[in-house]
Design a protein around this motif. Structure first.
Motif, PDB file in Angstrom:
ATOM      1  N   THR A  10      -5.286 -10.135  -1.702  1.00  0.00           N
ATOM      2  CA  THR A  10      -6.604  -9.618  -1.312  1.00  0.00           C
ATOM      3  C   THR A  10      -7.694 -10.683  -1.439  1.00  0.00           C
ATOM      4  O   THR A  10      -8.834 -10.448  -1.045  1.00  0.00           O
ATOM      5  CB  THR A  10      -6.998  -8.387  -2.156  1.00  0.00           C
ATOM      6  OG1 THR A  10      -7.081  -8.779  -3.545  1.00  0.00           O
ATOM      7  CG2 THR A  10      -5.984  -7.275  -2.002  1.00  0.00           C
ATOM      8  N   ALA A  62       0.794  -1.229   0.000  1.00  0.00           N
ATOM      9  CA  ALA A  62       0.000   0.000   0.000  1.00  0.00           C
ATOM     10  C   ALA A  62       0.832   1.287   0.000  1.00  0.00           C
ATOM     11  O   ALA A  62       0.576   2.182  -0.812  1.00  0.00           O
ATOM     12  CB  ALA A  62      -0.990  -0.019   1.167  1.00  0.00           C
ATOM     13  N   PRO A  63       1.836   1.422   0.872  1.00  0.00           N
ATOM     14  CA  PRO A  63       2.596   2.681   0.862  1.00  0.00           C
ATOM     15  C   PRO A  63       3.389   2.908  -0.429  1.00  0.00           C
ATOM     16  O   PRO A  63       3.841   4.019  -0.673  1.00  0.00           O
ATOM     17  CB  PRO A  63       3.549   2.536   2.061  1.00  0.00           C
ATOM     18  CG  PRO A  63       2.983   1.448   2.888  1.00  0.00           C
ATOM     19  CD  PRO A  63       2.263   0.540   1.959  1.00  0.00           C
ATOM     20  N   GLN A  98      -9.008  -8.286  -8.432  1.00  0.00           N
ATOM     21  CA  GLN A  98      -7.742  -7.844  -7.837  1.00  0.00           C
ATOM     22  C   GLN A  98      -6.798  -7.328  -8.917  1.00  0.00           C
ATOM     23  O   GLN A  98      -6.191  -6.256  -8.775  1.00  0.00           O
ATOM     24  CB  GLN A  98      -7.073  -9.007  -7.096  1.00  0.00           C
ATOM     25  CG  GLN A  98      -5.711  -8.641  -6.502  1.00  0.00           C
ATOM     26  CD  GLN A  98      -4.949  -9.844  -5.947  1.00  0.00           C
ATOM     27  OE1 GLN A  98      -4.924 -10.904  -6.540  1.00  0.00           O
ATOM     28  NE2 GLN A  98      -4.352  -9.657  -4.776  1.00  0.00           N
ATOM     29  N   THR A 157      -4.323   1.100  -9.797  1.00  0.00           N
ATOM     30  CA  THR A 157      -3.385   1.798  -8.924  1.00  0.00           C
ATOM     31  C   THR A 157      -2.065   2.059  -9.647  1.00  0.00           C
ATOM     32  O   THR A 157      -1.467   3.120  -9.474  1.00  0.00           O
ATOM     33  CB  THR A 157      -3.114   1.021  -7.606  1.00  0.00           C
ATOM     34  OG1 THR A 157      -2.652  -0.296  -7.922  1.00  0.00           O
ATOM     35  CG2 THR A 157      -4.364   0.926  -6.763  1.00  0.00           C
ATOM     36  N   PHE A 166       6.884   6.194  -5.819  1.00  0.00           N
ATOM     37  CA  PHE A 166       6.965   5.727  -4.436  1.00  0.00           C
ATOM     38  C   PHE A 166       7.947   4.570  -4.318  1.00  0.00           C
ATOM     39  O   PHE A 166       8.752   4.505  -3.394  1.00  0.00           O
ATOM     40  CB  PHE A 166       5.578   5.307  -3.928  1.00  0.00           C
ATOM     41  CG  PHE A 166       4.627   6.454  -3.794  1.00  0.00           C
ATOM     42  CD1 PHE A 166       4.808   7.405  -2.790  1.00  0.00           C
ATOM     43  CD2 PHE A 166       3.570   6.614  -4.662  1.00  0.00           C
ATOM     44  CE1 PHE A 166       3.941   8.483  -2.664  1.00  0.00           C
ATOM     45  CE2 PHE A 166       2.691   7.678  -4.545  1.00  0.00           C
ATOM     46  CZ  PHE A 166       2.879   8.623  -3.553  1.00  0.00           C
ATOM     47  N   GLY A 178       1.955   2.617  -3.227  1.00  0.00           N
ATOM     48  CA  GLY A 178       0.971   3.095  -4.192  1.00  0.00           C
ATOM     49  C   GLY A 178       0.161   2.037  -4.905  1.00  0.00           C
ATOM     50  O   GLY A 178      -0.653   2.344  -5.774  1.00  0.00           O
ATOM     51  N   ILE A 179       0.379   0.778  -4.537  1.00  0.00           N
ATOM     52  CA  ILE A 179      -0.402  -0.289  -5.173  1.00  0.00           C
ATOM     53  C   ILE A 179      -1.077  -1.171  -4.115  1.00  0.00           C
ATOM     54  O   ILE A 179      -0.884  -0.964  -2.916  1.00  0.00           O
ATOM     55  CB  ILE A 179       0.472  -1.177  -6.100  1.00  0.00           C
ATOM     56  CG1 ILE A 179       1.608  -1.827  -5.300  1.00  0.00           C
ATOM     57  CG2 ILE A 179       1.021  -0.334  -7.251  1.00  0.00           C
ATOM     58  CD1 ILE A 179       2.378  -2.888  -6.070  1.00  0.00           C
ATOM     59  N   ILE A 180      -1.858  -2.127  -4.566  1.00  0.00           N
ATOM     60  CA  ILE A 180      -2.430  -3.108  -3.648  1.00  0.00           C
ATOM     61  C   ILE A 180      -1.720  -4.450  -3.877  1.00  0.00           C
ATOM     62  O   ILE A 180      -1.097  -4.639  -4.919  1.00  0.00           O
ATOM     63  CB  ILE A 180      -3.954  -3.280  -3.848  1.00  0.00           C
ATOM     64  CG1 ILE A 180      -4.279  -3.749  -5.278  1.00  0.00           C
ATOM     65  CG2 ILE A 180      -4.684  -1.992  -3.509  1.00  0.00           C
ATOM     66  CD1 ILE A 180      -5.727  -4.196  -5.464  1.00  0.00           C
ATOM     67  N   LEU A 192      -7.936  -3.980 -10.299  1.00  0.00           N
ATOM     68  CA  LEU A 192      -7.706  -2.875  -9.371  1.00  0.00           C
ATOM     69  C   LEU A 192      -6.218  -2.597  -9.206  1.00  0.00           C
ATOM     70  O   LEU A 192      -5.810  -1.443  -9.042  1.00  0.00           O
ATOM     71  CB  LEU A 192      -8.362  -3.189  -8.025  1.00  0.00           C
ATOM     72  CG  LEU A 192      -9.895  -3.152  -8.054  1.00  0.00           C
ATOM     73  CD1 LEU A 192     -10.490  -3.945  -6.897  1.00  0.00           C
ATOM     74  CD2 LEU A 192     -10.393  -1.700  -8.020  1.00  0.00           C
ATOM     75  N   GLN A 227      -1.840   5.364 -11.636  1.00  0.00           N
ATOM     76  CA  GLN A 227      -1.662   6.656 -10.968  1.00  0.00           C
ATOM     77  C   GLN A 227      -0.288   7.207 -11.350  1.00  0.00           C
ATOM     78  O   GLN A 227       0.720   6.512 -11.222  1.00  0.00           O
ATOM     79  CB  GLN A 227      -1.737   6.502  -9.452  1.00  0.00           C
ATOM     80  CG  GLN A 227      -3.097   6.091  -8.928  1.00  0.00           C
ATOM     81  CD  GLN A 227      -4.092   7.229  -8.952  1.00  0.00           C
ATOM     82  OE1 GLN A 227      -3.719   8.401  -8.844  1.00  0.00           O
ATOM     83  NE2 GLN A 227      -5.367   6.904  -9.142  1.00  0.00           N
ATOM     84  N   VAL A 272      -3.581  -5.074   5.039  1.00  0.00           N
ATOM     85  CA  VAL A 272      -3.324  -4.514   3.705  1.00  0.00           C
ATOM     86  C   VAL A 272      -3.140  -2.998   3.769  1.00  0.00           C
ATOM     87  O   VAL A 272      -2.224  -2.457   3.143  1.00  0.00           O
ATOM     88  CB  VAL A 272      -4.463  -4.894   2.732  1.00  0.00           C
ATOM     89  CG1 VAL A 272      -4.360  -4.093   1.438  1.00  0.00           C
ATOM     90  CG2 VAL A 272      -4.439  -6.389   2.452  1.00  0.00           C
ATOM     91  N   LEU A 273      -3.997  -2.293   4.507  1.00  0.00           N
ATOM     92  CA  LEU A 273      -3.901  -0.830   4.527  1.00  0.00           C
ATOM     93  C   LEU A 273      -2.918  -0.326   5.575  1.00  0.00           C
ATOM     94  O   LEU A 273      -2.276   0.701   5.385  1.00  0.00           O
ATOM     95  CB  LEU A 273      -5.284  -0.209   4.726  1.00  0.00           C
ATOM     96  CG  LEU A 273      -6.202  -0.345   3.513  1.00  0.00           C
ATOM     97  CD1 LEU A 273      -7.614   0.138   3.829  1.00  0.00           C
ATOM     98  CD2 LEU A 273      -5.636   0.433   2.312  1.00  0.00           C
TER      99      LEU A 273
END
Lengths: 280, 280, 280
Positions: free
Chosen positions: A155, A144-145, A237, A244, A253, A147-149, A240, A247, A171-172
């Motif tokens: 997930t 997450a930090p 997944q 991300t 990042f 910029g992706i999942i 999504l 972006q 995850v977050l």
């Protein structure tokens, strides 16, 4: 069957195959290791002499730190990896590899000592069971930090193990979980004192490998009949994950994390400090 | 966006909104608090500056003791509350409010110190995560001895967190659970020493609020794609709640509890003693 | 209603029925006990005076050790048992009995002190809740080393309680789990010190039995509306059980276990030592 790979040491004895990940300097899930895992799992799926597969690491500090962040500079190289070619091609290469592992006819056991983050944690989640060293086992979904999942099953596999609320936190929050907490959350089957881990997994593996013919397959099929196919959730997944990635700042990042010490041995010991600061 | 309510103090800083429930004397989930929560959640759902919402209580002993038992004398007033007007109108007002909270685009975190029973426990269950004080956090679904079932999501949200067997114990046993047991059951993410709770939640919230654009939404969508829509189960809950309400004696149990000290500060400290005796 | 059985002592007081399994010498789930459980559950399902059913054992060491291994020499006798005649006849007799228990209108509580393996563990899993003695409660699915899979609900009920990964360990590892581990896995609601177990279950049962009319049924229905019908998974379990039975050597494993001490009091204390060696 002969198993010989550069980054994976394979020893088979009495039906128990131990696959030791040895990809210095960090056990990164890079093209080399992904390719070896692909070749190994494609071959072992048809090996009737193998009843149980134990995945472990040759590195005392890292199981698999995560996927190679270098892919961020060449996403096409990742997307076109010729991996998991027998799986649903709408999935990305790492999803395809882990889905093959999830569906292996053998019993797969992850033995975790050291850190497993990101794709390394997802590799473990694709296995049937996970046991970790109480003192040295650590897990994180650290995507997450950057910029992706999590994009290689996490997930989907994770909420099946720990439920939605704890998967959301993992995850977050993107924090490092010790083995005791991971056991309480259901992320692993059990955390065991380091001194007992090898013996516990060896005994369990041996007992399973010695089961009468037909029992492993019947038990896996019977248990799996309770769960729906995860393909649709994996496709979502992947979709999504792509969103991300699009972006504009996403790749930055990861590049900053690399500049700040990610993928060095020292930096990976406390990767969270680097990641949680990277977006400041 | 300006947030100003009588029973809800709202402070937004760096993407983290802290909503403090302050509805003296007991933080009862009465018409006032329900209305403020409705207005707040309707507004915040569209506030792009808010990434994380932390719900906490201004009262050291009570998070939210439960829904206002006074509704028992005017069920029509409850049924016609103009709350959650954007949600499925076949659901009751409290279900509609909690469904809106469950579906907020932000990450919602419940910080529990003090008691949360009934609708207060269901409010927490509608959130993405829950953290509780080891010393002061308590949860209960206390509806059963008053002749009804949890009617604001509990019988649907709770088994997703703790499974059928433990949900059955919680709902029918109607006992007060301390935070350590609630963690073992999966009712909350984690119980933390009181001295660490604020810092833990603040750090987690800050880290999530600082995630790169798009990650929160993608992660929530990816995780949610594993779970079915709960609407049918909520409709069944509402129907069965209505059945229990129709029992001639149902309202009497609540009236007796009120007479015996429910909804007083002292009585609420050990409400179970009142409720488990009320039907003798 | 009068309840009188040879292997089941039944006492009803204030809505709480305690059914004590007393089938010396071992509480084996044999034709006698299966028949008594069948007659009892068929009768009690229609007894409106019974609100809660507690199953316990008269034997301090064994709850129910497992199904009678003697059936291996006369599988037809098992398959044609006239049990659970009101249930889906495509299920095997033990599945039909346990499905009836699972669907009883009353609240069913298993109180576990001593060992429950195989069909004894599955009997417990069919109940609404399970509480065990921390010092004396033990659970196992011990079928795998005898060449079969759990065939009376286990591969369906168990993953609903503990998830796929831990169910896989329990079923294929076939080890004995103490109550503390069983609680961490979610196999039981809770492990309690032996000195508190009786009081805890008695208090919980009494509180539930005293709930106002309609609440038990509404709560069970509301909770059950979250879960799909298990029939298809049970049919698959039964089909796969049949596949393992067909293996030429399957019956031999059980016969060897019997010869090595299974179904004797001493052998059953450490049945795992017998089973894990039997296939050498």
């Amino acid at each position: 069957m002969r198993y010989s790979y550069e980054t994976l040491k394979v020893v088979l004895k009495d039906g128990v195959l131990v696959a030791t990940i040895a990809n210095p300097s960090l056990n990164l899930l890079d093209t080399k290791l992904l390719t070896d895992l692909d070749r190994f799992t494609a071959a072992v799926a048809n090996d009737q002499n193998v009843k149980v597969i134990v995945f472990e690491s040759a590195d005392p500090d890292f199981f698999v730190p995560h996927g190679d962040m270098g892919f961020v500079d060449d996403p096409a190289a990742f997307a076109t990896l010729s991996i998991g070619t027998d799986q649903d091609q709408r999935l990305n290469p790492m999803q395809r590899l882990f889905e093959r592992i999830r569906k292996l006819p053998q019993v797969t056991i992850g033995k975790l000592a050291g850190r497993a983050r990101g794709g390394g944690a997802e590799l473990l989640q694709a296995m049937d069971m996970r046991f970790a060293s109480l003192e040295r086992g650590y897990l994180a979904q650290m995507e997450a930090p950057t910029g992706i999942i999590p994009g290689a099953g996490g997930t989907v596999y994770l909420p099946r193990l720990v439920g939605r609320a704890r998967a959301m936190e993992i995850v977050l929050g993107a924090d490092l979980f010790d083995a005791a907490t991971a056991e309480r959350y259901g992320w692993i089957n059990r955390a065991l004192p380091d001194a007992e881990l090898d013996k516990f997994v060896a005994r369990l593996s041996r007992n399973i490998a010695r089961l009468p013919d037909g029992v492993i397959g019947a038990a896996k099929s019977a248990l799996d009949s309770n769960f729906g196919d995860p393909t649709n959730a994996l496709l979502e997944q992947n979709r999504l994950l792509g969103e991300t990635f699009k972006q504009p700042a996403a790749a930055d990042f990861t590049r900053k994390a690399l500049k700040n010490g990610a993928q060095t041995r020292e930096g990976e010991r406390n990767l969270e400090a680097i990641l949680h600061d990277v977006e400041q």
